[in-house]
Design a protein around this motif. Structure first.
Motif, PDB file in Angstrom:
ATOM      1  N   ALA A   1     -24.229  14.250 -73.801  1.00  0.00           N
ATOM      2  CA  ALA A   1     -23.770  14.874 -72.662  1.00  0.00           C
ATOM      3  C   ALA A   1     -24.616  14.883 -71.415  1.00  0.00           C
ATOM      4  CB  ALA A   1     -23.177  16.501 -72.974  1.00  0.00           C
ATOM      5  N   LEU A   2     -24.109  14.393 -70.420  1.00  0.00           N
ATOM      6  CA  LEU A   2     -24.926  14.513 -68.911  1.00  0.00           C
ATOM      7  C   LEU A   2     -24.644  15.684 -68.429  1.00  0.00           C
ATOM      8  CD1 LEU A   2     -24.452  10.970 -67.414  1.00  0.00           C
ATOM      9  CD2 LEU A   2     -26.129  11.718 -68.895  1.00  0.00           C
ATOM     10  N   ILE A   3     -25.448  16.621 -68.364  1.00  0.00           N
ATOM     11  CA  ILE A   3     -25.486  17.807 -67.635  1.00  0.00           C
ATOM     12  C   ILE A   3     -25.980  17.960 -66.205  1.00  0.00           C
ATOM     13  CG2 ILE A   3     -25.612  20.403 -67.521  1.00  0.00           C
ATOM     14  CD1 ILE A   3     -25.812  20.328 -70.754  1.00  0.00           C
ATOM     15  N   GLY A   4     -25.204  17.739 -65.203  1.00  0.00           N
ATOM     16  CA  GLY A   4     -25.429  17.645 -63.877  1.00  0.00           C
ATOM     17  C   GLY A   4     -25.182  16.162 -63.540  1.00  0.00           C
ATOM     18  N   ALA A   5     -24.535  15.955 -62.605  1.00  0.00           N
ATOM     19  CA  ALA A   5     -23.978  14.427 -62.103  1.00  0.00           C
ATOM     20  C   ALA A   5     -24.409  14.034 -61.113  1.00  0.00           C
ATOM     21  CB  ALA A   5     -22.389  14.420 -62.234  1.00  0.00           C
ATOM     22  N   GLY A   6     -25.595  14.508 -60.385  1.00  0.00           N
ATOM     23  CA  GLY A   6     -26.088  13.908 -59.320  1.00  0.00           C
ATOM     24  C   GLY A   6     -26.894  12.624 -59.394  1.00  0.00           C
ATOM     25  N   SER A   7     -27.695  12.360 -58.425  1.00  0.00           N
ATOM     26  CA  SER A   7     -28.281  10.864 -58.524  1.00  0.00           C
ATOM     27  C   SER A   7     -29.196  10.619 -59.717  1.00  0.00           C
ATOM     28  CB  SER A   7     -28.961  10.637 -57.113  1.00  0.00           C
ATOM     29  OG  SER A   7     -30.090  11.621 -57.031  1.00  0.00           O
ATOM     30  N   ILE A   8     -29.819  11.628 -60.074  1.00  0.00           N
ATOM     31  CA  ILE A   8     -30.790  11.328 -61.370  1.00  0.00           C
ATOM     32  C   ILE A   8     -30.074  11.019 -62.427  1.00  0.00           C
ATOM     33  CG2 ILE A   8     -31.307  13.624 -61.922  1.00  0.00           C
ATOM     34  CD1 ILE A   8     -33.691  10.648 -61.137  1.00  0.00           C
ATOM     35  N   SER A   9     -28.866  11.602 -62.454  1.00  0.00           N
ATOM     36  CA  SER A   9     -27.857  11.448 -63.865  1.00  0.00           C
ATOM     37  C   SER A   9     -27.595   9.998 -64.199  1.00  0.00           C
ATOM     38  CB  SER A   9     -26.847  12.193 -63.849  1.00  0.00           C
ATOM     39  OG  SER A   9     -25.905  11.951 -63.080  1.00  0.00           O
ATOM     40  N   GLY A  10     -27.452   9.261 -63.068  1.00  0.00           N
ATOM     41  CA  GLY A  10     -27.211   7.699 -62.774  1.00  0.00           C
ATOM     42  C   GLY A  10     -28.056   6.994 -63.562  1.00  0.00           C
ATOM     43  N   SER A  11     -29.247   7.228 -63.358  1.00  0.00           N
ATOM     44  CA  SER A  11     -30.415   6.634 -64.149  1.00  0.00           C
ATOM     45  C   SER A  11     -30.384   6.956 -65.669  1.00  0.00           C
ATOM     46  CB  SER A  11     -31.772   7.015 -63.681  1.00  0.00           C
ATOM     47  OG  SER A  11     -31.781   6.525 -62.317  1.00  0.00           O
ATOM     48  N   HIS A  12     -29.912   8.078 -66.038  1.00  0.00           N
ATOM     49  CA  HIS A  12     -29.889   8.436 -67.404  1.00  0.00           C
ATOM     50  C   HIS A  12     -28.922   7.966 -67.982  1.00  0.00           C
ATOM     51  CE1 HIS A  12     -32.618  12.237 -67.859  1.00  0.00           C
ATOM     52  NE2 HIS A  12     -32.758  11.851 -66.604  1.00  0.00           N
ATOM     53  N   GLY A  13     -27.491   7.936 -67.344  1.00  0.00           N
ATOM     54  CA  GLY A  13     -26.254   7.229 -67.740  1.00  0.00           C
ATOM     55  C   GLY A  13     -26.414   5.910 -68.177  1.00  0.00           C
ATOM     56  N   GLN A  14     -26.830   4.937 -66.979  1.00  0.00           N
ATOM     57  CA  GLN A  14     -27.265   3.560 -67.264  1.00  0.00           C
ATOM     58  C   GLN A  14     -27.796   3.234 -68.356  1.00  0.00           C
ATOM     59  OE1 GLN A  14     -28.148   2.035 -63.381  1.00  0.00           O
ATOM     60  NE2 GLN A  14     -26.894   3.239 -62.561  1.00  0.00           N
ATOM     61  N   ALA A  15     -28.915   3.985 -68.608  1.00  0.00           N
ATOM     62  CA  ALA A  15     -29.914   3.875 -69.741  1.00  0.00           C
ATOM     63  C   ALA A  15     -29.301   4.001 -71.051  1.00  0.00           C
ATOM     64  CB  ALA A  15     -31.288   4.647 -69.599  1.00  0.00           C
ATOM     65  N   TYR A  16     -28.406   4.930 -70.971  1.00  0.00           N
ATOM     66  CA  TYR A  16     -27.897   5.256 -72.509  1.00  0.00           C
ATOM     67  C   TYR A  16     -26.702   4.248 -72.700  1.00  0.00           C
ATOM     68  CZ  TYR A  16     -29.475  10.254 -72.726  1.00  0.00           C
ATOM     69  OH  TYR A  16     -30.169  11.410 -72.754  1.00  0.00           O
ATOM     70  N   GLU A  17     -26.080   3.657 -71.646  1.00  0.00           N
ATOM     71  CA  GLU A  17     -25.075   2.648 -71.912  1.00  0.00           C
ATOM     72  C   GLU A  17     -25.718   1.636 -72.498  1.00  0.00           C
ATOM     73  OE1 GLU A  17     -21.652   2.951 -68.752  1.00  0.00           O
ATOM     74  OE2 GLU A  17     -23.349   2.078 -67.904  1.00  0.00           O
ATOM     75  N   ARG A  18     -27.028   1.355 -72.282  1.00  0.00           N
ATOM     76  CA  ARG A  18     -27.602   0.025 -72.800  1.00  0.00           C
ATOM     77  C   ARG A  18     -28.302   0.172 -74.037  1.00  0.00           C
ATOM     78  NH1 ARG A  18     -28.891  -0.609 -67.105  1.00  0.00           N
ATOM     79  NH2 ARG A  18     -30.892   0.729 -67.363  1.00  0.00           N
ATOM     80  N   ASN A  19     -28.181   1.617 -74.558  1.00  0.00           N
ATOM     81  CA  ASN A  19     -28.955   1.816 -75.925  1.00  0.00           C
ATOM     82  C   ASN A  19     -27.776   1.815 -76.700  1.00  0.00           C
ATOM     83  OD1 ASN A  19     -29.725   3.622 -78.344  1.00  0.00           O
ATOM     84  ND2 ASN A  19     -31.621   3.808 -77.205  1.00  0.00           N
ATOM     85  N   PRO A  20     -27.863   1.038 -77.944  1.00  0.00           N
ATOM     86  CA  PRO A  20     -27.043   0.735 -79.016  1.00  0.00           C
ATOM     87  C   PRO A  20     -26.511   1.783 -79.856  1.00  0.00           C
ATOM     88  CG  PRO A  20     -28.946  -0.212 -79.611  1.00  0.00           C
ATOM     89  CD  PRO A  20     -29.271   0.266 -78.098  1.00  0.00           C
ATOM     90  N   HIS A  21     -27.219   2.970 -79.859  1.00  0.00           N
ATOM     91  CA  HIS A  21     -27.316   4.100 -80.588  1.00  0.00           C
ATOM     92  C   HIS A  21     -26.810   5.253 -79.930  1.00  0.00           C
ATOM     93  CE1 HIS A  21     -29.310   2.162 -83.819  1.00  0.00           C
ATOM     94  NE2 HIS A  21     -30.458   1.792 -82.986  1.00  0.00           N
ATOM     95  N   ALA A  22     -26.341   5.186 -78.658  1.00  0.00           N
ATOM     96  CA  ALA A  22     -26.032   6.200 -77.892  1.00  0.00           C
ATOM     97  C   ALA A  22     -24.489   6.004 -77.264  1.00  0.00           C
ATOM     98  CB  ALA A  22     -26.882   6.479 -76.613  1.00  0.00           C
ATOM     99  N   VAL A  23     -23.757   7.078 -77.213  1.00  0.00           N
ATOM    100  CA  VAL A  23     -22.512   7.144 -76.683  1.00  0.00           C
ATOM    101  C   VAL A  23     -22.321   8.314 -75.604  1.00  0.00           C
ATOM    102  CG1 VAL A  23     -19.830   7.379 -77.018  1.00  0.00           C
ATOM    103  CG2 VAL A  23     -21.271   6.152 -78.945  1.00  0.00           C
ATOM    104  N   LEU A  24     -21.872   8.059 -74.494  1.00  0.00           N
ATOM    105  CA  LEU A  24     -21.763   9.159 -73.761  1.00  0.00           C
ATOM    106  C   LEU A  24     -20.430   9.638 -73.792  1.00  0.00           C
ATOM    107  CD1 LEU A  24     -23.158   7.248 -70.493  1.00  0.00           C
ATOM    108  CD2 LEU A  24     -24.072   9.455 -71.279  1.00  0.00           C
ATOM    109  N   ALA A  25     -20.532  10.962 -74.068  1.00  0.00           N
ATOM    110  CA  ALA A  25     -19.329  11.546 -74.571  1.00  0.00           C
ATOM    111  C   ALA A  25     -18.718  12.580 -73.412  1.00  0.00           C
ATOM    112  CB  ALA A  25     -19.403  12.286 -76.034  1.00  0.00           C
TER     113      ALA A  25
END
Length: 352
Positions: free
Chosen positions: A7-31
């Motif tokens: 879960a991303l808590i906070g959807a400002g600009s820095i969360s985008g860097s987290h989200g994109q990196a999670y998308e590229r990790n095969p063991h992570a699912v953004l839920a």
């Protein structure tokens, strides 16, 4: 466990860097995505294909399917949300700084120690490939005893405004926002010696300089030129128990020729620079040498560092290993940051 629900808590600009990196990790699912701004949360959730959208982080804590959270909120919510997540059995990656005070940092550390969950602090500069390469050199004794470091993060016109310039939400200005990066990176490279004293100055001379025309700079989503309760600039000398020292200066706004970031460290057998360009300085056969390592990037690589940070977080959850940036380091850096503000307020050197 092969897949982790994030879960991303906070959807400002820095969360985008987290989200994109999670998308590229095969063991992570953004839920799930949580943000006080519901529309912004919905937009982020749509982008990542998340099943859950909320404006209340407590709903994330109550969701048993969520394994871990990235805390990307205003600084004043870091401690509260991190502690709640740990107590709810979630693993936590919390953006820097860990929180806003030493007291909060100690409470987060206590919660982390009382749980069997991972808490990783988002000191992203540690995860840069060049930083990790030089850390291997330093740990192998290539530079000898590293006794001095000099770090600068200077913006001549770069107050993002909004929550960044509201001390109630941020806890401070350039020191706690961008200074934390170069302070932590230098301290990490020095081998994390115990800080014992600080002598510092903080200035509020120029305001946010919103009157300047013809130049663009990053502005927060809630930018407000009328709100500025943080410092323009800070400088400090930090002394460590082993006799080493770190000199640092940072600014959002300063009458400087140009923006610049520099991180230099000096040891008995050699030195090195991480910014603005990777360089090793040593001495061989009575000759001083400047060595330019052959790497993919001359300086800090933002995307690679964030990917390494997220990959480390996921790996630590799955394997039980300790993060590169554990909660204990977040506490020590918080002591240095708060010490700088306290020394400036008192006008004298203080003991930590």
């Amino acid at each position: 466990m092969d897949k982790l629900n994030i879960a991303l808590i906070g959807a400002g600009s820095i969360s985008g860097s987290h989200g994109q990196a999670y998308e590229r990790n095969p063991h992570a699912v953004l839920a799930a995505v949580c943000d006080l701004n519901e529309e912004r949360a919905r937009q982020a959730a749509k982008r990542y294909g998340c099943r859950k959208v909320t404006t209340d982080y407590r709903e994330i804590m109550a969701d048993s399917d969520i394994d871990a959270v990235s805390v990307c909120t205003w600084n004043n919510a870091h401690a509260e949300i991190s502690i709640a997540a740990l107590q709810a059995g979630k693993h936590v990656l919390v953006e820097k700084p860990l929180c806003m005070s030493v007291e909060e940092a100690l409470r987060v550390r206590e919660a982390a120690r009382a749980s069997d969950r991972v808490l990783q602090v988002g000191f992203v500069r540690r995860y840069d490939p060049n930083a990790q390469m030089l850390k291997r050199f330093a740990d192998a004794g290539e530079f000898g005893d590293i006794y001095y470091a000099k770090a600068s993060s200077i913006r001549r016109l770069g107050n993002p405004g909004g929550w960044f310039s509201d001390i109630a939400r941020s806890g401070g200005g350039p020191l706690i926002d961008i200074g934390v990066h170069v302070i932590d990176l230098s301290w990490y490279m020095m081998g994390k010696p115990k800080p014992v004293s600080v002598s510092a100055n903080v200035y509020r001379k120029l305001g946010n300089r919103s009157n300047v025309r013809g130049l663009t700079f990053y502005r927060a989503a809630d930018y407000n030129a009328d709100l500025n309760t943080v410092e323009d600039m800070a400088n400090a000398l930090i002394r460590f128990e082993n006799g080493a020292s770190l000199m640092v200066d940072v600014s959002f706004t300063l009458h400087a020729k140009q923006d610049r970031t520099s991180v230099s460290l000096y040891g008995e057998k050699g030195g090195f620079e991480l910014d603005p360009e990777l360089q090793i300085i040593t001495e061989k056969h009575d000759t001083i040498l400047n060595i330019s390592p052959q790497t993919d990037h001359k300086g800090f690589h933002f995307e690679a560092a964030f990917q390494n940070e997220i990959d480390c977080f996921i790996s630590c959850i799955l394997t039980g290993q300790e993060p590169v940036s554990p909660v204990e380091d977040g506490v020590e850096v918080m002591k240095m940051l708060c010490g700088i503000y306290e020394s400036a307020a008192q006008g004298c050197e203080i003991r930590l």
